[in-house]
Design an enzyme around this catalytic site. Structure first.
Site, PDB file in Angstrom:
ATOM      1  N   ALA A  11       0.853  -1.432  -0.145  1.00 45.64           N
ATOM      2  CA  ALA A  11       0.042  -0.020  -0.016  1.00 45.64           C
ATOM      3  C   ALA A  11       0.911   1.225   0.082  1.00 45.64           C
ATOM      4  O   ALA A  11       0.626   2.218   0.816  1.00 45.64           O
ATOM      5  CB  ALA A  11      -1.135   0.085   1.093  1.00 45.64           C
ATOM      6  N   GLU A 167      18.716  15.145   1.642  1.00 47.27           N
ATOM      7  CA  GLU A 167      17.275  15.862   2.263  1.00 47.27           C
ATOM      8  C   GLU A 167      17.533  15.269   3.754  1.00 47.27           C
ATOM      9  O   GLU A 167      17.054  16.383   4.468  1.00 47.27           O
ATOM     10  CB  GLU A 167      16.138  14.956   1.566  1.00 47.27           C
ATOM     11  CG  GLU A 167      16.044  15.478   0.184  1.00 47.27           C
ATOM     12  CD  GLU A 167      14.494  15.143  -0.480  1.00 47.27           C
ATOM     13  OE1 GLU A 167      13.943  14.004   0.157  1.00 47.27           O
ATOM     14  OE2 GLU A 167      14.033  15.913  -1.148  1.00 47.27           O
TER      15      GLU A 167
HETATM   16  P1  NAD Z   1      20.711   7.011  -4.577  1.00 50.48           P
HETATM   17  O1  NAD Z   1      21.062   5.757  -5.145  1.00 50.48           O
HETATM   18  O2  NAD Z   1      19.867   8.111  -5.323  1.00 50.48           O
HETATM   19  O3  NAD Z   1      22.016   7.525  -3.563  1.00 50.48           O
HETATM   20  C1  NAD Z   1      22.905   6.901  -3.134  1.00 50.48           C
HETATM   21  C2  NAD Z   1      24.194   7.615  -2.989  1.00 50.48           C
HETATM   22  O4  NAD Z   1      25.217   6.916  -2.301  1.00 50.48           O
HETATM   23  C3  NAD Z   1      24.888   7.785  -4.420  1.00 50.48           C
HETATM   24  O5  NAD Z   1      25.206   9.154  -4.528  1.00 50.48           O
HETATM   25  C4  NAD Z   1      26.192   6.816  -4.326  1.00 50.48           C
HETATM   26  O6  NAD Z   1      27.174   7.382  -5.149  1.00 50.48           O
HETATM   27  C5  NAD Z   1      26.419   6.938  -2.864  1.00 50.48           C
HETATM   28  N1  NAD Z   1      26.998   5.698  -2.423  1.00 50.48           N
HETATM   29  C6  NAD Z   1      26.879   4.431  -2.851  1.00 50.48           C
HETATM   30  N2  NAD Z   1      27.671   3.579  -2.252  1.00 50.48           N
HETATM   31  C7  NAD Z   1      28.700   4.321  -1.636  1.00 50.48           C
HETATM   32  C8  NAD Z   1      29.610   3.975  -0.840  1.00 50.48           C
HETATM   33  N3  NAD Z   1      30.288   2.612  -0.519  1.00 50.48           N
HETATM   34  N4  NAD Z   1      30.391   4.835  -0.292  1.00 50.48           N
HETATM   35  C9  NAD Z   1      29.976   6.294  -0.357  1.00 50.48           C
HETATM   36  N5  NAD Z   1      28.870   6.577  -1.256  1.00 50.48           N
HETATM   37  C10 NAD Z   1      28.308   5.771  -1.589  1.00 50.48           C
HETATM   38  O7  NAD Z   1      19.737   6.329  -3.167  1.00 50.48           O
HETATM   39  P2  NAD Z   1      18.795   7.481  -2.309  1.00 50.48           P
HETATM   40  O8  NAD Z   1      19.437   8.502  -2.020  1.00 50.48           O
HETATM   41  O9  NAD Z   1      18.461   6.483  -1.160  1.00 50.48           O
HETATM   42  O10 NAD Z   1      17.337   7.278  -3.131  1.00 50.48           O
HETATM   43  C11 NAD Z   1      16.717   6.076  -3.770  1.00 50.48           C
HETATM   44  C12 NAD Z   1      15.788   6.430  -4.806  1.00 50.48           C
HETATM   45  O11 NAD Z   1      14.765   7.321  -3.969  1.00 50.48           O
HETATM   46  C13 NAD Z   1      16.262   6.851  -5.874  1.00 50.48           C
HETATM   47  O12 NAD Z   1      15.908   6.598  -7.193  1.00 50.48           O
HETATM   48  C14 NAD Z   1      16.116   8.482  -5.636  1.00 50.48           C
HETATM   49  O13 NAD Z   1      15.921   9.450  -6.864  1.00 50.48           O
HETATM   50  C15 NAD Z   1      14.608   8.429  -5.034  1.00 50.48           C
HETATM   51  N6  NAD Z   1      14.376   9.504  -4.016  1.00 50.48           N
HETATM   52  C16 NAD Z   1      13.769  10.643  -4.587  1.00 50.48           C
HETATM   53  C17 NAD Z   1      13.630  11.860  -3.929  1.00 50.48           C
HETATM   54  C18 NAD Z   1      12.940  13.111  -4.388  1.00 50.48           C
HETATM   55  O14 NAD Z   1      12.552  12.922  -5.561  1.00 50.48           O
HETATM   56  N7  NAD Z   1      13.057  14.024  -3.514  1.00 50.48           N
HETATM   57  C19 NAD Z   1      13.917  11.665  -2.375  1.00 50.48           C
HETATM   58  C20 NAD Z   1      14.314  10.439  -1.820  1.00 50.48           C
HETATM   59  C21 NAD Z   1      14.849   9.485  -2.923  1.00 50.48           C
END
Ligand code: NAD
Length: 404
Positions: A11, A167
């Site tokens: 959901a 964020e």
């Molecule tokens: P993400 O995959 O977007 O970002 C993860 C970050 O962690 C990346 O920048 C990556 O380089 C870094 N990273 C990965 N492994 C690492 C390591 N070993 N050491 C250091 N850095 C490392 O993940 P998220 O931020 O959790 O977002 C998940 C999804 O949710 C994405 O598709 C995102 O676009 C979406 N989201 C969107 C919004 C919004 O539209 N406002 C908000 C939150 C999440």
């Protein structure tokens, strides 16, 4: 005539939107909605709960509020496995559910990529409870500081500067004075740091907007370091490598929050469904390629964007459109008609940097930042509440402090 049985698993944004469309437009259907919680949660707002900006109830509402009795039966239980061939779903503590059509929208979990110590020593933020746990953990560290004076208790390290990490950093930066008061220190004593392996941040935004974000966060005393690849997490320490100099750097912190990315629900792997990071590559009509009565949506799905040649990202806005398209395609199929292809036209992407600051790009490419972008973000949040929960939930849980 027997009613058509439609199962909806999850959901979240996609599942609830599909439910709403089916409840209002489908004829002679019997819907079963299954979710492990009694409430829907706004997954885009976990960072606000983790930062202590809002309570969990601000980002949740009861699933029962959107279920139409007589059409939909809601079961609060955990789905463990999907058997596409047998057309059954295994549910903890219940008889298996049979279906004519199935919508799989089970959402995401935090991904550690097998990095040593990450599960043990870092806090994920993948549901309401874990987001609340982050805040409680940090507050306990701040309270402890009053007597122990352990300097690391005042330090937060956010691992991964994607949307979620940035964020969260923005929301926490805004609350520094509140945190300081709890520990009996000044706001400057609270250390907030976010590190990322990539050489540049937020690749979906033009670099000047990403630079603006870093500068604004720095102004509020929150640091972001790029090119820091995390290799290991120990108790109270993140070990990273400077990707340019290869130097190993340790980041000590009493609170380590894990935001390096997400995978789809493990139910996908447990069901033997072929996927990458539990995201199934679906057809243009959002169907499982091996079973055209099964639709896979949201964070468990990957759908190709013909324009970019890459799958669409996993966002709430996209999940909502997926929910609508899947429901309409089920109705079309029931009527012997051809369904429609999924298309997504972005109206804008916004990354918040606290309650009154953000960066964003509108659908037409216009860049926005500051108050305007944060107001836009709240409008997007309110729209999604309205689409899934209706006017009642939007009025109760929406954000209307647009201009302060
Ligand atoms: P993400 O995959 O977007 O970002 C993860 C970050 O962690 C990346 O920048 C990556 O380089 C870094 N990273 C990965 N492994 C690492 C390591 N070993 N050491 C250091 N850095 C490392 O993940 P998220 O931020 O959790 O977002 C998940 C999804 O949710 C994405 O598709 C995102 O676009 C979406 N989201 C969107 C919004 C919004 O539209 N406002 C908000 C939150 C999440």
């Amino acid at each position: 005539m027997a009613k058509t049985k439609i199962g909806i698993l999850g959901a979240g944004y996609a599942g609830l939107l599909a439910l709403k469309v089916l409840q209002s437009k489908a004829k002679d259907v019997e819907i079963t909605l299954i979710d492990r919680n009694s409430y829907h949660n706004e997954a885009t707002d976990y960072h606000e709960v983790a930062a202590g900006s809002v309570n969990a109830d601000k980002i949740t509402y009861q699933i029962a509020d959107v279920v139409k009795p007589g059409i939909t039966n809601f079961i609060q239980a955990t789905v463990t496995k999907i058997d596409k061939e047998a057309k059954t779903v295994e549910i903890e503590g219940h008889e298996p559910m049979t279906f004519d059509y199935l919508i799989v929208a089970l959402g995401f979990r935090s991904e550690t990529f097998g990095i040593k110590g990450a599960t043990e020593f870092a806090l994920p933020m993948d549901d309401v409870e874990s987001s609340e746990a982050v805040y409680k953990h940090f507050i306990a560290k701040l309270e402890d500081y009053r007597t122990s004076k352990k300097p690391d208790n005042l330090k937060v390290l956010i691992a991964g500067a994607g949307f979620t990490g940035m964020e969260l950093l923005g929301a926490m930066a805004e609350n520094k004075a509140k945190y300081a008061k709890i520990a009996g220190v000044t706001p400057d004593d609270i250390e907030l740091t976010c590190i990322d392996a990539a050489p540049s941040l937020l690749p979906m935004f033009p670099s000047d907007l990403a630079d603006y974000a870093v500068k604004r966060l720095a102004k509020r005393g929150a640091k972001v370091y790029t090119s820091r690849g995390i290799n290991e997490v120990k108790d109270g320490v993140v070990v990273a490598q400077n990707m340019e100099t290869k130097e190993i750097i340790e980041f000590p912190a009493g609170t380590i929050i894990w935001t390096t990315g997400v995978s789809g629900s493990d139910v996908i792997a447990n069901s033997g469904i072929e996927a990458r990071r539990n995201r199934v590559m679906v057809t243009s009509q959002l169907k499982d390629p091996e079973n055209d009565k099964v639709y896979i949506l949201g964070d468990v799905a990957a759908v190709m964007d013909a324009e970019s040649g890459r799958p669409y990202p996993t966002t709430a806005q996209i999940a909502l459109v997926m929910g609508h398209v899947a429901a309409m395609n089920i109705i079309a199929d029931m009527n012997g008609q051809e369904g429609e292809d999924f298309k997504y036209v972005s109206q804008g992407t916004v990354c918040s940097l606290g309650n009154t600051d953000a960066i964003g790009v509108l659908g037409n490419g216009t860049k926005v930042k500051g108050y305007v972008a944060s107001a836009l973000k709240k409008i997007i949040m309110n729209k999604s509440l309205w689409e899934t929960g209706g006017v009642k939930e939007m009025l109760a849980k929406g954000r209307f402090d647009l201009y302060h």
